[in-house]
Design a protein around this motif. Structure first.
Motif, PDB file in Angstrom:
ATOM      1  N   GLY A   1     -56.340 -85.540 -37.457  1.00  0.00           N
ATOM      2  CA  GLY A   1     -56.341 -84.279 -36.712  1.00  0.00           C
ATOM      3  C   GLY A   1     -55.195 -83.373 -37.115  1.00  0.00           C
ATOM      4  N   VAL A   2     -53.983 -83.959 -37.257  1.00  0.00           N
ATOM      5  CA  VAL A   2     -52.828 -83.157 -37.651  1.00  0.00           C
ATOM      6  C   VAL A   2     -53.020 -82.597 -39.056  1.00  0.00           C
ATOM      7  CG1 VAL A   2     -50.364 -83.249 -38.174  1.00  0.00           C
ATOM      8  CG2 VAL A   2     -51.245 -84.385 -36.130  1.00  0.00           C
ATOM      9  N   LEU A   3     -53.501 -83.435 -39.972  1.00  0.00           N
ATOM     10  CA  LEU A   3     -53.730 -82.969 -41.339  1.00  0.00           C
ATOM     11  C   LEU A   3     -54.801 -81.881 -41.388  1.00  0.00           C
ATOM     12  CD1 LEU A   3     -53.588 -86.351 -43.299  1.00  0.00           C
ATOM     13  CD2 LEU A   3     -51.881 -84.525 -43.286  1.00  0.00           C
ATOM     14  N   THR A   4     -55.836 -82.027 -40.564  1.00  0.00           N
ATOM     15  CA  THR A   4     -56.890 -81.012 -40.533  1.00  0.00           C
ATOM     16  C   THR A   4     -56.354 -79.670 -40.056  1.00  0.00           C
ATOM     17  OG1 THR A   4     -58.572 -82.701 -40.112  1.00  0.00           O
ATOM     18  CG2 THR A   4     -59.143 -80.423 -39.563  1.00  0.00           C
ATOM     19  N   VAL A   5     -55.528 -79.709 -38.998  1.00  0.00           N
ATOM     20  CA  VAL A   5     -54.917 -78.468 -38.493  1.00  0.00           C
ATOM     21  C   VAL A   5     -54.048 -77.824 -39.565  1.00  0.00           C
ATOM     22  CG1 VAL A   5     -53.271 -77.540 -36.821  1.00  0.00           C
ATOM     23  CG2 VAL A   5     -54.999 -79.176 -36.079  1.00  0.00           C
ATOM     24  N   ALA A   6     -53.275 -78.650 -40.290  1.00  0.00           N
ATOM     25  CA  ALA A   6     -52.413 -78.117 -41.343  1.00  0.00           C
ATOM     26  C   ALA A   6     -53.230 -77.492 -42.465  1.00  0.00           C
ATOM     27  CB  ALA A   6     -51.515 -79.227 -41.884  1.00  0.00           C
ATOM     28  N   VAL A   7     -54.307 -78.162 -42.874  1.00  0.00           N
ATOM     29  CA  VAL A   7     -55.157 -77.614 -43.938  1.00  0.00           C
ATOM     30  C   VAL A   7     -55.796 -76.306 -43.499  1.00  0.00           C
ATOM     31  CG1 VAL A   7     -57.254 -77.999 -45.276  1.00  0.00           C
ATOM     32  CG2 VAL A   7     -55.600 -79.845 -45.017  1.00  0.00           C
ATOM     33  N   LEU A   8     -56.286 -76.260 -42.267  1.00  0.00           N
ATOM     34  CA  LEU A   8     -56.893 -75.028 -41.760  1.00  0.00           C
ATOM     35  C   LEU A   8     -55.873 -73.894 -41.711  1.00  0.00           C
ATOM     36  CD1 LEU A   8     -59.154 -76.397 -38.877  1.00  0.00           C
ATOM     37  CD2 LEU A   8     -59.873 -75.528 -41.106  1.00  0.00           C
ATOM     38  N   ALA A   9     -54.639 -74.228 -41.318  1.00  0.00           N
ATOM     39  CA  ALA A   9     -53.595 -73.202 -41.267  1.00  0.00           C
ATOM     40  C   ALA A   9     -53.296 -72.665 -42.659  1.00  0.00           C
ATOM     41  CB  ALA A   9     -52.330 -73.778 -40.632  1.00  0.00           C
ATOM     42  N   ILE A  10     -53.321 -73.544 -43.646  1.00  0.00           N
ATOM     43  CA  ILE A  10     -53.062 -73.113 -45.024  1.00  0.00           C
ATOM     44  C   ILE A  10     -54.210 -72.258 -45.554  1.00  0.00           C
ATOM     45  CG2 ILE A  10     -52.843 -73.932 -47.401  1.00  0.00           C
ATOM     46  CD1 ILE A  10     -51.287 -76.342 -46.276  1.00  0.00           C
ATOM     47  N   VAL A  11     -55.422 -72.734 -45.358  1.00  0.00           N
ATOM     48  CA  VAL A  11     -56.591 -72.056 -45.916  1.00  0.00           C
ATOM     49  C   VAL A  11     -56.840 -70.707 -45.250  1.00  0.00           C
ATOM     50  CG1 VAL A  11     -59.102 -72.211 -46.210  1.00  0.00           C
ATOM     51  CG2 VAL A  11     -57.667 -74.216 -46.625  1.00  0.00           C
ATOM     52  N   SER A  12     -56.581 -70.619 -43.956  1.00  0.00           N
ATOM     53  CA  SER A  12     -56.917 -69.403 -43.209  1.00  0.00           C
ATOM     54  C   SER A  12     -55.831 -68.341 -43.256  1.00  0.00           C
ATOM     55  CB  SER A  12     -57.203 -69.760 -41.745  1.00  0.00           C
ATOM     56  OG  SER A  12     -56.060 -70.356 -41.146  1.00  0.00           O
ATOM     57  N   THR A  13     -54.716 -68.611 -43.943  1.00  0.00           N
ATOM     58  CA  THR A  13     -53.635 -67.623 -44.009  1.00  0.00           C
ATOM     59  C   THR A  13     -53.384 -67.215 -45.452  1.00  0.00           C
ATOM     60  OG1 THR A  13     -52.005 -69.426 -44.099  1.00  0.00           O
ATOM     61  CG2 THR A  13     -52.468 -68.460 -41.938  1.00  0.00           C
ATOM     62  N   THR A  14     -52.726 -66.089 -45.587  1.00  0.00           N
ATOM     63  CA  THR A  14     -52.321 -65.592 -46.909  1.00  0.00           C
ATOM     64  C   THR A  14     -50.953 -64.938 -46.795  1.00  0.00           C
ATOM     65  OG1 THR A  14     -53.415 -63.461 -46.505  1.00  0.00           O
ATOM     66  CG2 THR A  14     -54.699 -65.160 -47.658  1.00  0.00           C
ATOM     67  N   GLY A  15     -50.357 -64.652 -47.947  1.00  0.00           N
ATOM     68  CA  GLY A  15     -49.117 -63.887 -47.989  1.00  0.00           C
ATOM     69  C   GLY A  15     -48.001 -64.502 -47.172  1.00  0.00           C
ATOM     70  N   THR A  16     -47.359 -63.678 -46.359  1.00  0.00           N
ATOM     71  CA  THR A  16     -46.201 -64.104 -45.589  1.00  0.00           C
ATOM     72  C   THR A  16     -46.536 -65.203 -44.600  1.00  0.00           C
ATOM     73  OG1 THR A  16     -45.291 -61.862 -45.799  1.00  0.00           O
ATOM     74  CG2 THR A  16     -44.321 -63.290 -44.131  1.00  0.00           C
TER      75      THR A  16
ATOM     76  N   ARG B   1     -48.890 -67.537 -44.874  1.00  0.00           N
ATOM     77  CA  ARG B   1     -49.016 -68.832 -45.557  1.00  0.00           C
ATOM     78  C   ARG B   1     -47.653 -69.338 -45.987  1.00  0.00           C
ATOM     79  NH1 ARG B   1     -53.158 -69.457 -50.472  1.00  0.00           N
ATOM     80  NH2 ARG B   1     -54.654 -69.460 -48.728  1.00  0.00           N
ATOM     81  N   TYR B   2     -46.781 -68.432 -46.406  1.00  0.00           N
ATOM     82  CA  TYR B   2     -45.427 -68.842 -46.766  1.00  0.00           C
ATOM     83  C   TYR B   2     -44.731 -69.447 -45.546  1.00  0.00           C
ATOM     84  CZ  TYR B   2     -40.733 -68.681 -48.762  1.00  0.00           C
ATOM     85  OH  TYR B   2     -39.491 -69.026 -49.234  1.00  0.00           O
ATOM     86  N   GLY B   3     -44.954 -68.858 -44.368  1.00  0.00           N
ATOM     87  CA  GLY B   3     -44.383 -69.414 -43.148  1.00  0.00           C
ATOM     88  C   GLY B   3     -44.938 -70.793 -42.831  1.00  0.00           C
TER      89      GLY B   3
ATOM     90  N   GLU C   1     -49.022 -66.736 -58.234  1.00  0.00           N
ATOM     91  CA  GLU C   1     -49.980 -66.408 -59.284  1.00  0.00           C
ATOM     92  C   GLU C   1     -50.428 -64.970 -59.067  1.00  0.00           C
ATOM     93  OE1 GLU C   1     -53.626 -68.648 -61.468  1.00  0.00           O
ATOM     94  OE2 GLU C   1     -53.804 -68.407 -59.295  1.00  0.00           O
ATOM     95  N   GLY C   2     -50.022 -64.092 -59.934  1.00  0.00           N
ATOM     96  CA  GLY C   2     -50.345 -62.677 -59.763  1.00  0.00           C
ATOM     97  C   GLY C   2     -49.672 -62.123 -58.527  1.00  0.00           C
ATOM     98  N   THR C   3     -50.452 -61.542 -57.636  1.00  0.00           N
ATOM     99  CA  THR C   3     -49.926 -60.980 -56.386  1.00  0.00           C
ATOM    100  C   THR C   3     -49.956 -61.984 -55.244  1.00  0.00           C
ATOM    101  OG1 THR C   3     -52.122 -60.104 -55.834  1.00  0.00           O
ATOM    102  CG2 THR C   3     -50.621 -58.645 -57.048  1.00  0.00           C
ATOM    103  N   ASP C   4     -50.432 -63.176 -55.520  1.00  0.00           N
ATOM    104  CA  ASP C   4     -50.522 -64.209 -54.482  1.00  0.00           C
ATOM    105  C   ASP C   4     -49.134 -64.793 -54.238  1.00  0.00           C
ATOM    106  OD1 ASP C   4     -51.464 -65.934 -52.648  1.00  0.00           O
ATOM    107  OD2 ASP C   4     -52.852 -67.008 -53.963  1.00  0.00           O
ATOM    108  N   LEU C   5     -48.614 -64.617 -53.027  1.00  0.00           N
ATOM    109  CA  LEU C   5     -47.264 -65.078 -52.703  1.00  0.00           C
ATOM    110  C   LEU C   5     -47.174 -66.600 -52.714  1.00  0.00           C
ATOM    111  CD1 LEU C   5     -44.398 -64.236 -51.832  1.00  0.00           C
ATOM    112  CD2 LEU C   5     -45.175 -64.345 -49.450  1.00  0.00           C
ATOM    113  N   VAL C   6     -48.186 -67.266 -52.208  1.00  0.00           N
ATOM    114  CA  VAL C   6     -48.225 -68.726 -52.182  1.00  0.00           C
ATOM    115  C   VAL C   6     -49.649 -69.153 -52.542  1.00  0.00           C
ATOM    116  CG1 VAL C   6     -47.896 -70.828 -50.832  1.00  0.00           C
ATOM    117  CG2 VAL C   6     -46.469 -68.828 -50.371  1.00  0.00           C
ATOM    118  N   THR C   7     -49.797 -69.845 -53.647  1.00  0.00           N
ATOM    119  CA  THR C   7     -51.132 -70.278 -54.056  1.00  0.00           C
ATOM    120  C   THR C   7     -51.613 -71.421 -53.175  1.00  0.00           C
ATOM    121  OG1 THR C   7     -50.280 -71.897 -55.634  1.00  0.00           O
ATOM    122  CG2 THR C   7     -50.632 -69.643 -56.438  1.00  0.00           C
TER     123      THR C   7
END
Length: 668
Positions: free
Chosen positions: A333-348, A350-352, A475-481
């Motif tokens: 469950g914790v890993l799933t929440v972390a993956v969803l947080a990573i996938v659903s965010t971008t830029g600042t 996702r960096y956070g 990568e390019g304009t992507d702050l965190v791949t």
């Protein structure tokens, strides 16, 4: 010879500050048994109060301000100095009444983190309330000079040294010649006996806090013109002051004062030596800041057995520990929440998220060392920085591939962690906190800020690659791949599960046994020394992995990436989250510097500039009101709810046998 003497006397100004802070630390410890890391912060506030009054006549308060003059007619010097000293005294009195009096019977861990939190709070408040970039100290003491043995000596330096000696003499006279002072020392040892003789230990302690706060404000204000204004310098003057106080065994005002003056002069001589051509380049920066650490270690090793031990770690019960268990469903469950947080965010955002994941690993290193083993360490970010800078040499200089470079860099941090942990074999509690904080400051000055070791343009770190797959952060304009973020999650997950396994096994039980009672642990065959060093080693390795991940996330590192203040903030957040639980480390990572909580505060609420103040304020509230942190409070609430529901079930009425006509009817 004349130049040498000139530097000896030149160091008396900062040495006088050390001496007064050291004498104040001795006085506070004699009255309350507390080592106050925020003592220098009282002087910091007083210095800026006077600077503001002398610039535009504004008397700055924690909330609001009073106009006592203008730029054309600033506040008179005498009035400004008096208000500055009074403000420092008020801060010290509030510290006693609001923070330390409620914690006088608390574990020393709570006292240390509250002291650190108060230091961070005042420093953050100074940055918010004062225009620090445009304020300058005005001369108060005479500016003339005298010549002694060919050395040109400032009269102000001699006056400051005389004031430091007078403060030490005055405090000693108070504690030895006055009835209140004698009662203060007696009351600190036995409160009940003091109350039976008609004295209030709280009131007596309040007098000492006020006197020492005023003394710190006085010396800070008078020395400000000579040593300059800086938000962090006054705060960290407490480290050499602690060194001087420990040389005096936290009991001798005379020795502490002399050690403070001598340390200031010695640092000035080291500065003079730094200019010599025969000194290696790598030794020409930060050497003076490493001196207090060496003095602290030597003093504690030689005098540790004769330093008063009130408030030691074993004197009171530490917060309860929840032994972690690796369960598939919660872990997934914790890993799933972390993956969803990573996938659903971008830029600042996702960096956070990535930063929060990394910080949770560094916080976990504190949970293991401080929460589980009971060794108070304030040097976690120094270990992380050591690994980060080592990774730069390994990856960019020697082209060691990922993950071997990261592991090797973490091993370097591990070696440093064991070295810093050696004093823990003899000392513990607040004294160990002093050692680790002094070590962190020495590493920051002598290593991170050393141009020969860490160039000013920063240390480049090559992007990680694995089997030809580029795991670089940008990568390019992507702050965190996405690849980098998932790599960070995998590394942190592996380390976290490994540590949870350690905590839940025989090693974890050994750590808890040492934390609980070292003699009892030794009596059942546990090697206390090896267990302590193992705790420091594993903690430093975890922090080192975190430091490497921070390096990868930024592409290059500078001295500002791993400052002592950041390390103290991470400690604060770990304590707020819960210093004795793995879930507390996750919460600490979420609200840590540049993490998700910071991004939310900065971008959504636009309150990023208040982050340090909020973090320190929450830490103070937690230390005073809820020492087990958020995770501990949630666990306690869950346990209470479960117990309540269990009791209600056992009290449900049982159906009685049916009798009478109803029974006959039923049978019929």
């Amino acid at each position: 010879m004349g130049q040498f003497l000139q530097f000896v006397f030149l160091g008396l100004s900062v040495g006088a500050v050390y001496a007064v802070l050291a004498s104040s630390l001795v006085g506070v410890h004699a009255a309350t048994g507390i080592i106050n890391f925020a003592q220098g912060a009282f002087a910091l506030w007083a210095v800026y109060v006077v600077a503001a009054l002398r610039t535009d006549g504004t008397f700055v308060l924690p909330i609001g301000s009073l106009a006592l003059g203008s730029e054309e007619h600033p506040t008179p010097m005498a009035a400004a100095v008096a208000l500055g000293i009074a403000s420092a005294a008020v801060w010290a009195l509030l510290a006693h009444l609001v923070v330390f009096r409620p914690l006088r019977h608390a574990p020393v861990l709570a006292q240390v983190v509250a002291s650190v939190g108060l230091m961070l709070f005042i420093q953050a408040l100074v940055g918010l309330r004062f225009d620090t970039e445009n304020l300058f100290a005005s001369p108060i003491l005479p500016e003339n000079t005298v010549t002694v043995a060919g050395a040109l000596i400032n009269v102000s330096d001699l006056v400051l040294a005389a004031i430091a000696i007078a403060v030490a003499v005055g405090l000693r006279a108070y504690f030895t010649l006055t009835t209140a002072g004698i009662a203060t020392r007696a009351g600190s040892e036995d409160e009940l006996a003091a109350r039976l003789t008609g004295y209030s230990p709280d009131r007596l302690a309040a007098i000492v806090w006020t006197l020492t706060g005023a003394a710190c404000g006085l010396i800070g204000v008078l020395a400000a013109y000579t040593i300059g204004l800086n938000e962090t310098s006054y705060t960290f003057y407490v480290i050499p002051a602690l060194a001087a106080a420990l040389v005096g065994r936290l009991s001798s005002f005379a020795v502490a004062c002399a050690a403070g003056l001598g340390l200031g002069s010695f640092q000035a001589v080291v500065l003079w030596i730094d200019t010599k051509d025969w000194l290696p380049n790598w030794a020409q920066a930060g050497l003076g800041d490493a001196v207090p650490f060496v003095i602290v270690v030597i003093a504690l090793f030689l005098l540790g057995g004769r330093i008063p031990a009130r408030g030691s770690l074993g004197a009171v019960k530490m917060p309860a520990v929840r032994i972690p268990r690796i369960r598939i469903v919660p872990t997934a469950g914790v890993l799933t929440v972390a993956v969803l947080a990573i996938v659903s965010t971008t830029g600042t955002w996702r960096y956070g998220v990535v930063t929060s994941i990394i910080l949770s690993l560094i916080a976990l290193s504190l949970v293991l060392l401080t929460g589980y083993l009971g060794q108070i360490s304030l040097a976690s970010m120094a270990f992380a920085g050591t690994a980060g800078f080592a990774l730069s040499k390994l990856s960019d200089g020697w082209h060691v591939p990922f993950p071997l470079g990261m592991i090797a860099a973490a091993v370097t941090a591990t070696a440093l962690g064991v070295l810093v942990g050696v004093p823990a074999l003899r000392i513990r509690g607040a004294q160990l906190a002093v050692v680790t904080l002094a070590a962190a400051l020495a590493i920051q000055s002598f290593v991170f800020n050393n141009p020969s070791l860490t160039p000013s343009q920063g240390n480049l770190i090559a992007d990680p690659t694995l089997f030809g797959l580029d795991l670089g952060v940008r990568e390019g304009t992507d702050l965190v791949t996405l690849r980098f973020a998932l790599m960070v999650l995998v590394v942190v997950a592996i380390c976290t599960l490994a540590v949870m396994r350690i905590m839940g096994g025989a090693t974890g039980r050994a750590l808890l046994a040492v934390r609980s009672n070292e003699r009892a642990a030794a009596s059942v065959g546990i090697d206390v020394a090896a267990t302590k060093l193992l705790g420091f080693a594993v903690s430093a390795f975890l922090a080192g992995i975190g430091g490497c991940l921070i390096g990868y996330s930024r592409g290059q590192l500078s001295a500002g990436s791993f400052t002592v203040m950041i390390g103290l903030t991470v400690l604060a957040m770990t304590y707020v989250g819960g210093i004795t639980s793995v879930s507390g480390a996750f919460l600490a990572g979420t609200v840590g510097p540049l993490g998700v909580g910071y991004v939310f505060l900065n971008q959504t609420l636009e309150l990023g500039e208040y982050y340090d103040l909020i973090a320190a304020g929450v830490l103070l509230l937690m230390a005073v009101l809820n020492p087990v942190g958020i995770a501990g409070a949630l666990a306690a609430a869950k346990g209470s709810l479960t117990e309540t529901l269990s009791r209600r079930r056992t009290r449900e009425p049982v159906a009685e046998p049916v009798v009478g006509k109803e029974a006959v009817a039923h049978v019929g």
